[in-house]
Design an enzyme around this catalytic site. Sequence first.
Site, PDB file in Angstrom:
ATOM      1  CG  HIS A  37      -1.869  -1.088   1.362  1.00  0.00           C
ATOM      2  ND1 HIS A  37      -1.799  -2.032   2.351  1.00  0.00           N
ATOM      3  CD2 HIS A  37      -2.958  -1.407   0.618  1.00  0.00           C
ATOM      4  CE1 HIS A  37      -2.801  -2.883   2.227  1.00  0.00           C
ATOM      5  NE2 HIS A  37      -3.513  -2.537   1.172  1.00  0.00           N
ATOM      6  CD  GLN A  61     -13.793  -4.733  -2.475  1.00  0.00           C
ATOM      7  OE1 GLN A  61     -13.961  -3.545  -2.716  1.00  0.00           O
ATOM      8  NE2 GLN A  61     -12.606  -5.317  -2.622  1.00  0.00           N
ATOM      9  CG  ASP A 152      -5.611  -6.840  -5.737  1.00  0.00           C
ATOM     10  OD1 ASP A 152      -6.264  -7.784  -5.274  1.00  0.00           O
ATOM     11  OD2 ASP A 152      -4.791  -6.186  -5.052  1.00  0.00           O
TER      12      ASP A 152
HETATM   13  P1  AMP Z   1      -6.452  -3.704  -0.606  1.00  0.00           P
HETATM   14  O1  AMP Z   1      -6.294  -2.929   0.666  1.00  0.00           O
HETATM   15  O2  AMP Z   1      -6.002  -5.127  -0.510  1.00  0.00           O
HETATM   16  O3  AMP Z   1      -7.808  -3.517  -1.230  1.00  0.00           O
HETATM   17  O4  AMP Z   1      -5.438  -3.043  -1.629  1.00  0.00           O
HETATM   18  C1  AMP Z   1      -5.459  -1.664  -1.903  1.00  0.00           C
HETATM   19  C2  AMP Z   1      -4.544  -1.384  -3.056  1.00  0.00           C
HETATM   20  O5  AMP Z   1      -3.220  -1.797  -2.719  1.00  0.00           O
HETATM   21  C3  AMP Z   1      -4.923  -2.136  -4.334  1.00  0.00           C
HETATM   22  O6  AMP Z   1      -4.714  -1.297  -5.454  1.00  0.00           O
HETATM   23  C4  AMP Z   1      -3.963  -3.288  -4.306  1.00  0.00           C
HETATM   24  O7  AMP Z   1      -3.684  -3.828  -5.592  1.00  0.00           O
HETATM   25  C5  AMP Z   1      -2.721  -2.645  -3.732  1.00  0.00           C
HETATM   26  N1  AMP Z   1      -1.842  -3.661  -3.174  1.00  0.00           N
HETATM   27  C6  AMP Z   1      -2.154  -4.619  -2.270  1.00  0.00           C
HETATM   28  N2  AMP Z   1      -1.101  -5.427  -2.037  1.00  0.00           N
HETATM   29  C7  AMP Z   1      -0.094  -4.965  -2.820  1.00  0.00           C
HETATM   30  C8  AMP Z   1       1.263  -5.361  -3.034  1.00  0.00           C
HETATM   31  N3  AMP Z   1       1.796  -6.392  -2.401  1.00  0.00           N
HETATM   32  N4  AMP Z   1       2.002  -4.652  -3.912  1.00  0.00           N
HETATM   33  C9  AMP Z   1       1.472  -3.592  -4.574  1.00  0.00           C
HETATM   34  N5  AMP Z   1       0.215  -3.161  -4.410  1.00  0.00           N
HETATM   35  C10 AMP Z   1      -0.559  -3.832  -3.545  1.00  0.00           C
END
Ligand code: AMP
Length: 282
Positions: A37, A61, A152
């Site tokens: 993040h 979701q 993702d």
């Molecule tokens: P989430 O909180 O899991 O919904 O993720 C929020 C954002 O962070 C989304 O755009 C994810 O793709 C990105 N994200 C989550 N994990 C990673 C990671 N390991 N590397 C890069 N971006 C990430």
Amino acid sequence: MILFKKEKDLKPELKRLQNQGKTIAFAPTMGALHNGHLELIRAGKLAGHTTVVSIFINPTQFNDKKDFEKYPVTIEQDIKLLVESGTDILFLPSVAEMYPDGLEALSRYDLGDLENLLEGHYRPGHFQGVCNVMHRLLKKIEPQHLYMGQKDYQQCMVVQKLIADFQLPVQFHVVPTIREESGLAMSSRNTRLSQNARENAVAIYHAHVYVKNNLLKLSLRDLKDNAKKQLKAAGFTEIDYIEICDAHTLQPVQAYHEDQQLVILTAAFTEGVRLIDNMLLN
Ligand code: AMP
């Protein structure tokens, strides 16, 4: 960092920044923040933008109620990390703020095949929820730049389609997946794993590297079968998919052609936690 919970308070601040000629980079999250993040925020800051992060565990979701209930919440630690990372604004809306007409009053989005492939197939309704929340967030924040993670992969494609279909005036940036030293893709869900499962979960990354390194040596079917065996041996109990797809359409591919860009994507369970990862192959 300034924290806003309501659009009516956030909007005047965004207006003030806009009048100063500032550009907004937005990174939506569901909290339980980690270095993946923070990389989205770093990318926005590096490009010289004012950074807005949202934390909202979007109920629409989650196709699996238990997954929603067990989703990690670490808000105090998140705020600390955001302050340290130099985030300018945190938007922390309530469910009522995001869905004033209730969780049933959702818009319907045409996602084409993305709705039925891979995550779309195994998580029915998931991307409808993603589009509902993303469209609402983008209307509230009106950023010039949106940063999301390659982790993702399919979600990035869905949001790109949303932006194109509604001609939203925002530039989309995909940030490469940030990994632990072992290679395991960072994920909020990793915190739900035992130490042992967390160590074994790196098998997804190793399987992807194996497929990438042997792309020209074996058929795609054999590569996928071998990758599946590697995951089973590492303790993954259920594998939703290990699929090699066209990187632009996400349609599964049966044979390798060097002029076609390929991506391997996996979703699998260990200790009841569903992990996803992907890797561009050529
Ligand atoms: P989430 O909180 O899991 O919904 O993720 C929020 C954002 O962070 C989304 O755009 C994810 O793709 C990105 N994200 C989550 N994990 C990673 C990671 N390991 N590397 C890069 N971006 C990430």
